[in-house]
Design a protein around this motif. Structure first.
Motif, PDB file in Angstrom:
ATOM      1  N   VAL A   1      -0.225  10.585  -5.826  1.00  0.00           N
ATOM      2  CA  VAL A   1       0.496  10.591  -4.566  1.00  0.00           C
ATOM      3  C   VAL A   1       1.522   9.620  -4.684  1.00  0.00           C
ATOM      4  CG1 VAL A   1      -0.029   9.965  -2.165  1.00  0.00           C
ATOM      5  CG2 VAL A   1      -1.844  11.079  -3.708  1.00  0.00           C
ATOM      6  N   PHE A   2       1.309   8.363  -5.160  1.00  0.00           N
ATOM      7  CA  PHE A   2       2.500   7.355  -5.579  1.00  0.00           C
ATOM      8  C   PHE A   2       2.069   6.441  -6.708  1.00  0.00           C
ATOM      9  CE2 PHE A   2       0.015   4.830  -2.697  1.00  0.00           C
ATOM     10  CZ  PHE A   2       0.448   3.457  -2.990  1.00  0.00           C
ATOM     11  N   SER A   3       2.892   5.813  -7.082  1.00  0.00           N
ATOM     12  CA  SER A   3       2.635   4.739  -8.251  1.00  0.00           C
ATOM     13  C   SER A   3       3.466   3.594  -8.158  1.00  0.00           C
ATOM     14  CB  SER A   3       2.412   5.259  -9.658  1.00  0.00           C
ATOM     15  OG  SER A   3       2.061   4.014 -10.514  1.00  0.00           O
ATOM     16  N   ASN A   4       3.210   2.507  -8.043  1.00  0.00           N
ATOM     17  CA  ASN A   4       4.168   1.289  -8.320  1.00  0.00           C
ATOM     18  C   ASN A   4       3.904   0.452  -9.355  1.00  0.00           C
ATOM     19  OD1 ASN A   4       5.395   1.927  -5.685  1.00  0.00           O
ATOM     20  ND2 ASN A   4       4.030   0.747  -4.798  1.00  0.00           N
ATOM     21  N   VAL A   5       2.956   1.111 -10.393  1.00  0.00           N
ATOM     22  CA  VAL A   5       2.627   0.363 -11.547  1.00  0.00           C
ATOM     23  C   VAL A   5       3.857   0.361 -12.481  1.00  0.00           C
ATOM     24  CG1 VAL A   5       1.102   0.612 -13.512  1.00  0.00           C
ATOM     25  CG2 VAL A   5       0.121   1.205 -11.442  1.00  0.00           C
ATOM     26  N   PRO A   6       4.284  -1.078 -12.734  1.00  0.00           N
ATOM     27  CA  PRO A   6       5.119  -1.182 -13.752  1.00  0.00           C
ATOM     28  C   PRO A   6       4.908  -0.185 -15.052  1.00  0.00           C
ATOM     29  CG  PRO A   6       4.513  -3.285 -12.967  1.00  0.00           C
ATOM     30  CD  PRO A   6       3.281  -2.359 -12.705  1.00  0.00           C
ATOM     31  N   GLY A   7       6.067   0.646 -15.562  1.00  0.00           N
ATOM     32  CA  GLY A   7       6.086   1.455 -16.287  1.00  0.00           C
ATOM     33  C   GLY A   7       5.698   2.873 -16.087  1.00  0.00           C
ATOM     34  N   TYR A   8       5.206   2.852 -14.842  1.00  0.00           N
ATOM     35  CA  TYR A   8       4.538   4.311 -14.381  1.00  0.00           C
ATOM     36  C   TYR A   8       5.077   4.360 -13.043  1.00  0.00           C
ATOM     37  CZ  TYR A   8       1.622   8.366 -13.925  1.00  0.00           C
ATOM     38  OH  TYR A   8       1.260   9.663 -13.636  1.00  0.00           O
ATOM     39  N   VAL A   9       6.053   4.178 -12.488  1.00  0.00           N
ATOM     40  CA  VAL A   9       6.616   4.119 -10.996  1.00  0.00           C
ATOM     41  C   VAL A   9       6.887   5.693 -10.670  1.00  0.00           C
ATOM     42  CG1 VAL A   9       8.267   3.452  -9.309  1.00  0.00           C
ATOM     43  CG2 VAL A   9       7.598   1.922 -11.087  1.00  0.00           C
ATOM     44  N   LYS A  10       6.280   6.040  -9.818  1.00  0.00           N
ATOM     45  CA  LYS A  10       6.318   7.272  -9.615  1.00  0.00           C
ATOM     46  C   LYS A  10       6.642   7.497  -7.736  1.00  0.00           C
ATOM     47  CE  LYS A  10       4.774   9.767 -13.183  1.00  0.00           C
ATOM     48  NZ  LYS A  10       5.680  10.952 -13.544  1.00  0.00           N
ATOM     49  N   GLU A  11       7.610   8.207  -7.517  1.00  0.00           N
ATOM     50  CA  GLU A  11       8.123   8.338  -5.900  1.00  0.00           C
ATOM     51  C   GLU A  11       6.830   8.974  -5.267  1.00  0.00           C
ATOM     52  OE1 GLU A  11      10.825   7.092  -4.527  1.00  0.00           O
ATOM     53  OE2 GLU A  11      11.178   6.113  -6.494  1.00  0.00           O
ATOM     54  N   LYS A  12       6.746   8.771  -4.040  1.00  0.00           N
ATOM     55  CA  LYS A  12       5.943   9.406  -3.174  1.00  0.00           C
ATOM     56  C   LYS A  12       6.076  10.834  -3.116  1.00  0.00           C
ATOM     57  CE  LYS A  12       5.724   5.367   0.216  1.00  0.00           C
ATOM     58  NZ  LYS A  12       6.795   4.568  -0.632  1.00  0.00           N
ATOM     59  N   ALA A  13       4.724  11.391  -3.508  1.00  0.00           N
ATOM     60  CA  ALA A  13       4.795  12.913  -3.580  1.00  0.00           C
ATOM     61  C   ALA A  13       5.367  13.652  -2.271  1.00  0.00           C
ATOM     62  CB  ALA A  13       3.409  13.590  -3.998  1.00  0.00           C
TER      63      ALA A  13
END
Length: 436
Positions: A403-415
């Motif tokens: 859905v989203f990720s703010n984890v450093p190294g695995y940042v994913k924009e909101k789906a």
């Protein structure tokens, strides 16, 4: 196969077991809304027989704990002020609230009272991949006596006598609901003539409703506020007690003896911790009732825990994106459970595997185990030791899709993002959509 390896994390599996240190979780990444992808492994890294290959993704979660997606077992997807709106608009409101709940870490919810059969149809739309949102368990329209609690609320089914209650249950079953909801007693949201602690359903009526539901394998939950109502409902076969704002130790012991589910919804009476925007959505009379009820509500829930009942579930009596004490409602409710006797780990269990059991989804969601659905959240810290770390939500995975990720190294924009550009947070019922 594109697998995702969540590595170097602490794993809290939702069962109440201690966290697994130096854990790894592996799942097959889903590419579509309709998927049968599952968790492939969850446990100690040293025991994992899977190794990533060139097509896999490895996420370093050092400093993070992973948990099952949260389950909010007492949700109303509408605003109480929607009575004059047309059904198509209310349907959109329901979906907006269902979709944005994913950003709060809530991946499953139970709708315990709605209107126009919207929740059933929305559940079907999500299950078939028409829409993406939190998994939805439905109770359909609330069933109550004439002039009972919430009789003025859109969608309620009013009955008098055991035959009408039995007919109303069958009517809801015919619509395809998952469970049944009864409005058994008064409450804070009633009109000014209604006592918050009145009992509204007779034993004969309650038993008729429960008998028909149980014949069809359905759980019955009931809005309950006081000793007389709770005792009568439990004797008649109600499976889940909701609220129980004001009960004594004897009633709590009876709940434990019958091993019912309990969804205390503590946050809703802690109304002064709700955002100002949320408070504006309800009447001053209701606010006054809630403020007065909160200390007794906390004490009553403590009685139930001390009596030995362990089937506590997390529910908020509002939507997950509403804000309480600067965090999301479901998170705050889970924190409140630790104030009435639960350990942080037990409170997490109430928000995960216990909720799954109440929703009829045990062995499907609510735990992080091989073969279960990939509903996963990651929070910075150790929420099993400090429950407030649940506020540090940095990643949500639903049905093996990020859905989203703010984890450093695995940042994913909101789906997806249900708000217009420029909005950077969720607003729950504070959201104001212009309506002529």
């Amino acid at each position: 196969m594109n697998r995702v390896f969540l590595t170097n994390c602490r794993l809290i599996d939702g069962t109440g077991a201690p966290a697994v240190e130096d854990a790894v979780l592996v799942y097959e990444e889903a590419k579509t809304l309709v998927t049968d992808k599952r968790i492939l492994y969850a446990g100690k890294a040293a025991l994992c027989g899977l190794e990533p290959d060139s097509g896999d993704t490895v996420v370093d979660l050092t400093g993070y704990s992973i948990l099952p997606g949260l389950i909010n077992a007492h949700v109303h997807l509408y605003s109480m002020g929607c009575g004059n709106l047309e059904t198509p608009y209310i349907t959109l409101m329901y979906y907006r609230h269902l979709a944005e709940s994913l950003f709060t870490g809530v991946t499953t919810m139970r709708s315990v009272g709605g209107s126009d059969n919207i929740d059933v149809n929305l559940r079907n739309a999500v299950e078939t991949g028409m829409l993406w949102g939190a998994r939805l368990v439905t109770c359909g329209s609330p069933i109550l006596p004439h002039a009972g609690h919430c009789f003025h609320t859109r969608g309620s089914i009013q009955c008098t006598g055991k035959d009408e209650f039995a007919r109303a249950v069958r009517q809801e079953l015919g619509k395809g609901v998952d469970q049944i909801k009864l409005m058994y007693s008064g409450g804070a949201g009633g009109n000014r003539y209604e006592g918050m602690y009145n009992k509204h359903i007779t034993d004969e009526e309650g038993k008729a409703a429960c008998d028909i539901a149980h014949l069809n394998g359905k759980i019955v939950s009931a809005h309950l506020s006081n000793d007389e109502a709770v005792r009568g409902a439990v004797k008649c076969g109600v499976d889940s007690v909701e609220h129980a704002y004001n009960i004594n130790e004897e009633t709590a012991a009876m709940m434990a003896e019958h091993n019912v589910f309990y969804v205390p919804t503590l946050a809703i009476t802690d109304i002064l911790k709700a955002s100002e925007g949320y408070q504006r959505q309800i009447s001053q009379a209701s606010i006054d009732r809630l403020i007065k009820a909160h200390p007794r509500h906390m004490e009553a829930a403590g009685f139930v825990w001390k009596a030995g009942l362990r089937k506590f579930c997390t529910g908020t009596d509002t939507i997950p994106s509403d804000m309480f004490d600067g965090t999301y409602a479901t998170t705050y409710e889970t924190e409140l459970l630790t104030q009435i006797g639960l350990s942080p780990l037990e409170a997490i269990q109430a928000a995960t595997s216990n909720g799954a059991a109440l929703c009829g989804l045990a062995g499907v969601v609510g735990e992080l185990k091989e073969g279960l659905v990939g509903d996963i959240i990651a929070v910075k810290g150790r929420p099993d030791e400090n429950i407030h770390d649940l506020r540090n939500l940095d990643m949500v995975i639903h049905d093996c899709r990020t859905v989203f990720s703010n984890v450093p190294g695995y940042v994913k924009e909101k789906a997806f993002w249900p708000f217009p550009a420029g909005h950077d947070r969720l607003y729950g019922l504070e959201s104001r959509w212009p309506v002529d």
